[in-house]
Design a protein around this motif. Structure first.
Motif, PDB file in Angstrom:
ATOM      1  N   LEU A  38      -1.204  -6.939  -0.713  1.00 56.66           N
ATOM      2  CA  LEU A  38      -0.799  -5.539  -0.642  1.00 56.66           C
ATOM      3  C   LEU A  38      -1.931  -4.654  -0.118  1.00 56.66           C
ATOM      4  N   HIS A  39      -1.555  -3.726   0.735  1.00 62.22           N
ATOM      5  CA  HIS A  39      -2.448  -2.660   1.212  1.00 62.22           C
ATOM      6  C   HIS A  39      -3.725  -3.214   1.824  1.00 62.22           C
ATOM      7  N   LEU A  42      -5.924  -0.750   4.431  1.00 59.98           N
ATOM      8  CA  LEU A  42      -6.547   0.506   3.977  1.00 59.98           C
ATOM      9  C   LEU A  42      -8.070   0.409   3.893  1.00 59.98           C
ATOM     10  N   PRO A  99      -0.415   1.430   7.948  1.00 63.84           N
ATOM     11  CA  PRO A  99       0.682   0.451   7.805  1.00 63.84           C
ATOM     12  C   PRO A  99       1.779   0.575   8.850  1.00 63.84           C
ATOM     13  N   GLU A 121       1.234   9.870   1.020  1.00 64.00           N
ATOM     14  CA  GLU A 121       1.513   8.551   0.447  1.00 64.00           C
ATOM     15  C   GLU A 121       2.339   7.701   1.403  1.00 64.00           C
ATOM     16  N   LEU A 124       0.323   5.981   4.144  1.00 64.60           N
ATOM     17  CA  LEU A 124      -0.449   4.823   3.677  1.00 64.60           C
ATOM     18  C   LEU A 124       0.428   3.694   3.158  1.00 64.60           C
ATOM     19  N   ILE A 126       2.256   3.728   0.541  1.00 59.24           N
ATOM     20  CA  ILE A 126       2.263   3.656  -0.923  1.00 59.24           C
ATOM     21  C   ILE A 126       3.626   4.010  -1.480  1.00 59.24           C
ATOM     22  N   ALA A 147      -8.342   2.221  -1.801  1.00 64.23           N
ATOM     23  CA  ALA A 147      -7.686   1.052  -2.408  1.00 64.23           C
ATOM     24  C   ALA A 147      -8.349   0.668  -3.719  1.00 64.23           C
ATOM     25  N   LEU A 152      -5.238  -0.559  -5.710  1.00 63.82           N
ATOM     26  CA  LEU A 152      -4.086  -0.971  -4.894  1.00 63.82           C
ATOM     27  C   LEU A 152      -4.154  -2.432  -4.462  1.00 63.82           C
ATOM     28  N   LYS A 153      -5.342  -3.000  -4.435  1.00 69.44           N
ATOM     29  CA  LYS A 153      -5.466  -4.364  -3.937  1.00 69.44           C
ATOM     30  C   LYS A 153      -4.835  -5.330  -4.931  1.00 69.44           C
ATOM     31  N   LYS A 236       2.493   2.722  -9.711  1.00 76.60           N
ATOM     32  CA  LYS A 236       1.919   1.624  -8.929  1.00 76.60           C
ATOM     33  C   LYS A 236       2.646   0.307  -9.207  1.00 76.60           C
TER      34      LYS A 236
END
Length: 806
Positions: A38-39, A42, A99, A121, A124, A126, A147, A152-153, A236
């Protein structure tokens, strides 16, 4: 089912890599469909502090923001309406690839230099929120990776579940499986400190009309609810698995559903008439508008959640908009229930509504986990929303049935799996996934399946579970023992194939008709009231009125096929069918099902051939006799005879009925169909039929095949012309000659039958050719004459004949 590694770690101490985890889950039968970081895009997205905001000199809707990223200061042109001095936000520096695929560069926007992009958001990836740039709390430091700051990772994993594993439609279910193969302990968010819900002194009432439809229904009331956004950690979790955050109440119910696999629903308590909930089936012509704004037509088999006046939700599928939680909601009634899976599956398919809730209810939720999930949601609402919970609640659980114990034999486990397990090993494996095991002795265990494992019902289910937990790749590879033998031939099937091949080679087409027929066929055939064919097997639930019995003869179906062909101008028909007929057996539930071959011939003798070359000669009794002889010759049956019989069937024309026998066993018959019977079937041309009992033929032993050397000496043919009574058959005379025992006779055949003025009435002239041959020498006239004289005497004495004088 989607989850993330970080979420999974909340319930089990995970110390293996995502690759190892997905491999073990797949080997456990939980097929991993996707693993996604994920992400990852970033890396060049940082936290920035806005130092100053001023209007763009050349654009009314743009502003120029001076931001600080670490120790550096940049100017960024921004179009967001919420940009303000002092706020912390996200900045994508030049070189970042967002993204959506957009690459951020240094640029001049309407004459003003911009060194990056302040992001929403949605920019990105999110969430879908793009109302303005992200607003971060003061706890973030300028210049840190976004992140890292938002944690976020993570790694998202999606599993394709089989219908028998509803327990794994939850993060805790996946964690339980993981704890089982890692040997770690499962950490439950809610332990056993769950309050008992007695239903006393609560300001609402619950009524369940049928505990078959709803085995368990629990509810609690919360007050002082303040609707608002959820905290970031909750958003999240939902965003990571593709869920859209709505508000704190809805997000908590969705979170608990994903965590426990138990769907929950929150009603605006003030919108429930008379503070009452009724779980019932829908009334005829009842309707409801669901949360998606669609008006749904309901039927009487659908289960509803209603108040005292109206439906407020489609049970297990979706809530109604008339009880939806809104920004003005201050009191909610929180529902946690267990519904009948079959009813929910039918309702969801009928309404074409597949939801996360119906996905879980269709497979069956844990009835014992209903209150536990409810308590988890209540505590989250107290912590997050600062809501107050009304003391006590309702828990109607009369429909929950206790799980019985299963006896598990250690020897049976070892025999089926081919490995040696001890009772202690079995206990460790099953206890690792929270299955209660008691050792009765070292050979027998008593296992109580937990309520969340609806698929464990028998001993073999537990043995399969052990194989899964041990790991299928841990079992030694062994080659099967294969006995070198030829497969046994199905003689009946082989005979059917041979008969079908012969019939097709003779120009017949195979028909396949229904075994269900009309009882009117017997009257159409002209059968007597006491005929054995009228003893039939009747259908309790026929497809149609003209298919109410099982057939006892194949002939009517073929006659209907013939009529259909004639109606379509196909007058030259050769059909056959190989199929079963059905006779009831006294005192037996199942009927007798002998196999028959029936064939029909009608029309020209040479169907499909040019009339110019082959003429218009029509089929007669000799054609069907020839078909019978060819079939019997192919089968090599012993003692075959085809003789005319006076005991003709009611649907056969007089003097045309012949019986086929092998020694003394009747194996079939043939003849010409009576014209009055054909008229009842709508057929106006001559029809000849053949019927063979294949079951009786299968019981006969074919004549042994004898091989003889080719003759070394020539044959001699002598003829006989005799007058015999009209009733004497030519075949009978030929058969008598072949059975005479004269060694020199090799062959006899009729080559002429004559009736005319010179022949007395009641007599006919038959010309017979007899072939003589010796295996030892060339025959002379004297030797042949002696044998020929014996044959003549046999014919004259045996058939009241006399030599014909020229």
């Amino acid at each position: 089912m989607k989850f993330t590694i970080d979420w999974l770690k909340q319930y089990v101490d995970l110390d293996i890599t995502p690759v190892e985890l997905t491999t073990r889950l797949t080997m456990l039968g939980l097929e991993v469909e996707e693993v996604r970081e994920l992400h990852t895009s970033l890396d060049k997205v940082k936290v920035a502090k806005v130092l100053d905001v001023r209007p763009h000199f050349n654009a009314d809707r743009l502003t120029v923001c001076e931001v600080m990223v670490g120790n550096e200061t940049f100017k960024v042109v921004c179009g967001a309406p919420n940009a303000k001095t002092g706020m912390y936000t996200a900045i994508a520096l030049p070189g970042a690839v967002l993204p959506g695929g957009m690459k951020v560069r240094k640029a001049k926007i309407r004459g003003e230099a911009s060194y990056g992009m302040l992001c929403s958001e949605k920019d990105l990836g999110i969430s879908e929120d793009h109302s303005g740039i992200m607003e971060l709390s003061d706890s973030f430091e300028s210049g840190m990776d976004l992140a890292d700051g938002l944690s976020l990772k993570d790694t998202a994993i999606e599993i394709d579940l089989t219908p028998n594993r509803p327990d794994c439609a939850s993060v805790i279910g996946i964690a339980r499986e993981t704890a089982g193969f890692t040997g770690k302990k499962l950490i439950h968010p809610i332990l056993n400190d769950i309050p008992e819900l007695t239903g006393e002194n609560v300001p609402f009432s619950i009524e369940v009309e049928s505990f078959e439809d709803c085995p368990r229904y629990a509810a609690r009331l919360l007050t002082d609810v303040k609707i608002g956004p959820s905290p970031w950690w909750l958003q999240k979790r939902l965003l990571a698995v593709g869920q859209r955050p709505v508000n704190n109440v809805v997000d908590i119910t969705n979170f608990v559903m994903l965590e426990y696999g138990q769907p929950l629903h929150a009603f605006d308590f003030k919108k429930l008439a008379k503070s009452k909930i009724v779980v019932r089936r829908a009334h005829s012509d009842e309707k409801i508008v669901t949360l998606d704004g669609v008006k749904r037509d309901l039927d009487s088999k659908m289960l509803l959640i209603c108040d005292s006046e109206k439906p407020v939700a489609v049970a297990g599928v979706m809530g109604g908009d008339n009880s939806e939680v809104s920004d003005e909601t201050t009191e909610i009634l929180l529902e946690s229930a267990c519904f009948n899976p079959i009813n929910i599956r039918r309702t969801a398919r009928r309404l074409n509504m597949g939801t996360d809730a119906s996905y879980r209810f269709e497979r069956g939720v844990d009835p014992e986990g209903t209150v536990r999930a409810l308590e988890r949601a209540v505590r989250l609402m107290i912590d997050i929303i600062d809501a107050n919970v009304v003391e006590n609640g309702v828990d109607l659980c009369e429909g929950v049935k206790p799980r019985g114990e299963i006896t598990l034999r250690v020897q049976c486990v070892n025999d089926l799996l081919g490995m040696e397990f001890t009772a202690d090993q079995i206990t460790d494996f099953l206890s690792g996934i929270e299955i209660d095991v008691k050792a009765l002795d070292q050979k027998i265990l008593s296992v109580t399946p937990p309520s969340f494992r609806v698929d464990l019902e028998r001993e073999v289910d537990l043995i399969e579970e052990l194989a899964r937990l041990k790991g299928f790749n841990e079992f030694p590879a062994t080659l099967p023992t294969v006995h070198m033998s030829f497969p046994e031939t199905d003689l009946d099937r082989d005979l059917r194939k041979r008969l079908s091949s012969v019939m097709i080679s003779l120009g017949f087409y195979e028909a396949v008709n229904y075994s269900f027929v009309s009882n009117q066929h017997f009257d159409m055939l002209g059968l007597a009231p006491d005929d054995s064919a009228r003893s039939v097997v009747r259908l309790k639930n026929p497809l149609a009125e003209d298919q109410n019995i099982m057939r006892t003869t194949l002939l009517p179906g073929l006659l209907e096929n013939l009529r259909r062909n004639i109606n379509h101008q196909n007058l030259e028909v050769r059909l056959f069918e190989i199929g079963k007929v059905f006779y009831p057996r006294q005192g037996e539930e199942l009927p007798d099902e002998p196999l028959r071959l029936t064939a029909l011939l009608s029309g020209r003798r040479q169907p499909g051939s040019p009339i110019l070359h082959y003429g218009s000669e029509v089929t007669d009794i000799l054609d069907v006799k020839g078909v019978a002889e060819l079939i019997l010759d192919e089968l090599s049956l012993p003692g075959i005879s085809l003789k005319r019989s006076a005991d003709a069937l009611s649907f056969v024309a007089p003097d045309s009925f012949a019986v086929i026998k092998s020694n003394d066993t009747k194996i079939g018959e043939f003849g010409q169909c009576a014209s009055n019977m054909l008229k009842r079937f709508g057929v106006k041309q001559d029809v000849f039929y053949l019927n063979l009992n294949i079951d009786d033929i299968c019981r006969l032993c074919p004549a042994e095949t004898a091989f003889e050397a080719l003759p070394r000496f020539p044959s001699v043919k002598w003829d006989i012309a005799v007058l015999v009574p009209e009733h004497v058959g030519g075949g009978e005379m030929v058969q008598a000659i072949m059975d005479s025992g004269e060694k020199l006779v090799e062959k006899a055949e009729i080559f002429d039958i004559y009736r005319g003025k010179t022949i007395k009435k009641g007599l006919k002239s038959a010309a017979i050719s007899v072939t003589y041959r010796s295996q030892e020498k060339t025959l002379d006239d004297e030797t042949v004459g002696v044998a020929h004289k014996k044959i003549i005497e046999l014919i004259l004495s045996g058939f009241a004949g006399q030599l014909r004088e020229v």
